[in-house]
Every structure is written in C-alpha cells, then in structure tokens.
Design a protein around this motif. Sequence first.
Motif, short mmCIF file in Angstrom:
data_model
loop_
_atom_site.label_atom_id
_atom_site.label_comp_id
_atom_site.label_asym_id
_atom_site.label_seq_id
_atom_site.Cartn_x
_atom_site.Cartn_y
_atom_site.Cartn_z
N ARG A 144 0.81 -1.22 0.00
CA ARG A 144 0.00 0.00 0.00
C ARG A 144 0.85 1.28 0.00
O ARG A 144 0.53 2.22 -0.75
CB ARG A 144 -0.97 -0.01 1.19
N PRO A 145 1.92 1.37 0.80
CA PRO A 145 2.72 2.62 0.76
C PRO A 145 3.26 2.93 -0.64
O PRO A 145 3.20 4.08 -1.08
CB PRO A 145 3.85 2.35 1.75
N GLU A 148 0.32 3.95 -2.91
CA GLU A 148 -0.13 5.30 -2.61
C GLU A 148 0.89 6.33 -3.12
O GLU A 148 0.50 7.42 -3.58
CB GLU A 148 -0.31 5.47 -1.10
N LEU A 151 0.32 6.77 -6.82
CA LEU A 151 -0.91 7.53 -7.05
C LEU A 151 -0.68 9.01 -6.76
O LEU A 151 -1.17 9.89 -7.49
CB LEU A 151 -2.03 7.00 -6.15
N ALA A 152 0.08 9.31 -5.70
CA ALA A 152 0.36 10.70 -5.34
C ALA A 152 1.18 11.40 -6.42
O ALA A 152 1.09 12.63 -6.60
CB ALA A 152 1.10 10.76 -4.01
N ARG A 241 -8.40 6.27 -6.39
CA ARG A 241 -8.08 5.69 -5.08
C ARG A 241 -8.22 4.17 -5.15
O ARG A 241 -9.07 3.66 -5.88
CB ARG A 241 -9.03 6.22 -4.00
#
Length: 246
Positions: A144-145, A148, A151-152, A241
């Motif tokens: 997940r990190p 994310e 995505l950021a 998301r």
Amino acid sequence: MTGVAVAVALVLGALALARATRVGLERELAVAAVRAAVQLAAVGALVALVFAHAGLAWAFVAVMLGAAAVASGRRLAGTRDATARAATAIATGAATALVPLLLTGAFATRPRELIPVAGILIGGAMVATSVTGRRLIERAEEDRPAVEARLALGASVPEALAPAARQAVTTAMIPILDQTKNVGLVTLPGTFVGLILGGASPAEAARVQLIVLLSLLAVELVAALAAARLTMAGLRDPGERVVIRP
C-alpha cells in the motif's frame, strides 16, 4: 480394501496429520472431502441424464461456469462485484480455446465430448482467475505505501497496481507451465489416464492430452490477464483511489 476405502483412509490420515501439526486445515480438508463425495455422486447422475438428452449439454456447461464464478468470486473478496468479475474472466479464458476447438471440429458438440472438455477449460480458467485476483488484492494491501506513492505522483490505479498485477499473473501461470513442461516425465495428466483406462490407444490419448494442455496455456493466460484487469477496476474508486473492501 476397495479404492474408495483406501481414499477415505488417506483423508482421515491427512486430517490426523493436520491436527497433529496444528496447521488449522482440519475443517477445510473434511469439508472438501465430503463435498467432493456428494458433488461427484450428484454430478454422475446428472451427467448420465445429460448424455441421454443432448439438449441439456449447454445448460450443464452454464451451470459449471456459474459454479466456477461463485468459487472464484469468494477468492476475489475485497473488490466490487467479485462474482461477476470472476465470471467474466473465466468465460473469456475458457472461450479462448473452446470456441476454436469446436468450430474446427477438434472436439464435437456431443455431450460426451463437450462436457469434459468444457469442464477442463473452465476449471483451468477458474484456478487462474482465483490465484490472480487473490494475489493481486494481497499485494495491493501489502504494498500500500508504494501504491499510494505512485498515485500521489499522478499514476492511475492500473499504473500504480501494474507491478502487483504482473506478479499475480506470473504466479497464477506457474502450475500449468510446470505441468506442461513436465508432462510424461513427472506426471501423467488425468485426461491421458482416463482415455487409457477407457480403452483408447496411447497415441490417441497422448494426442488429446496435448490438445488440452496446449489449450490450457492460452486459456489460463487470458483468464489471468482478464482477472487482473477486472480486479484492478474493482479496486478503483473515484479520484484514483485504491479501496479494498472488507
């Protein structure tokens, strides 16, 4: 002691071993064994009926597809509309080989040929879909990190999950690749053994088994790729998301 009695004794031994080693599989082993016995008895009677009424063959194939979708859908828990996505991936994969095999006459549409071949292809697609979807969801959670972070930086959900998707597809393909590369050296697949026991010549049994194995390579790859794409879409929420549902 009959073959069935030996098999039952082996299952009981497996249950005892699972309990002794505390791996926690006693219930799943018992349920799997009982379900297999009940389902095979029911299927044996149903297939006999289908063989007597050719018009029921495609209905039986639809039932197999539905059962496969439900089974895979459970493995894809965490994504939206898991059963529908599993059904789409399985049907796409199985059709990849079933349609050309039937259109070219490699196998007839008679129930005695259609049902076993469709069952093998749907089963292969189901396994590839289940493994791909489950592994992709697990990797999305584990990484997940990193996801994310991508995505950021402006990546879309498919782009952020692409490494996990590739690994999931690769993992799903390992069993069929190993089986195909080592057929005849390590294992004698069920189709080959069944045809030999049914009286077919070794050459004919080998020919049919080769068709099935080569077809499964395409079926499982297509199903795995479809499952990866559909699973990613099911994890994608507005605003790019990734959401894994409980």
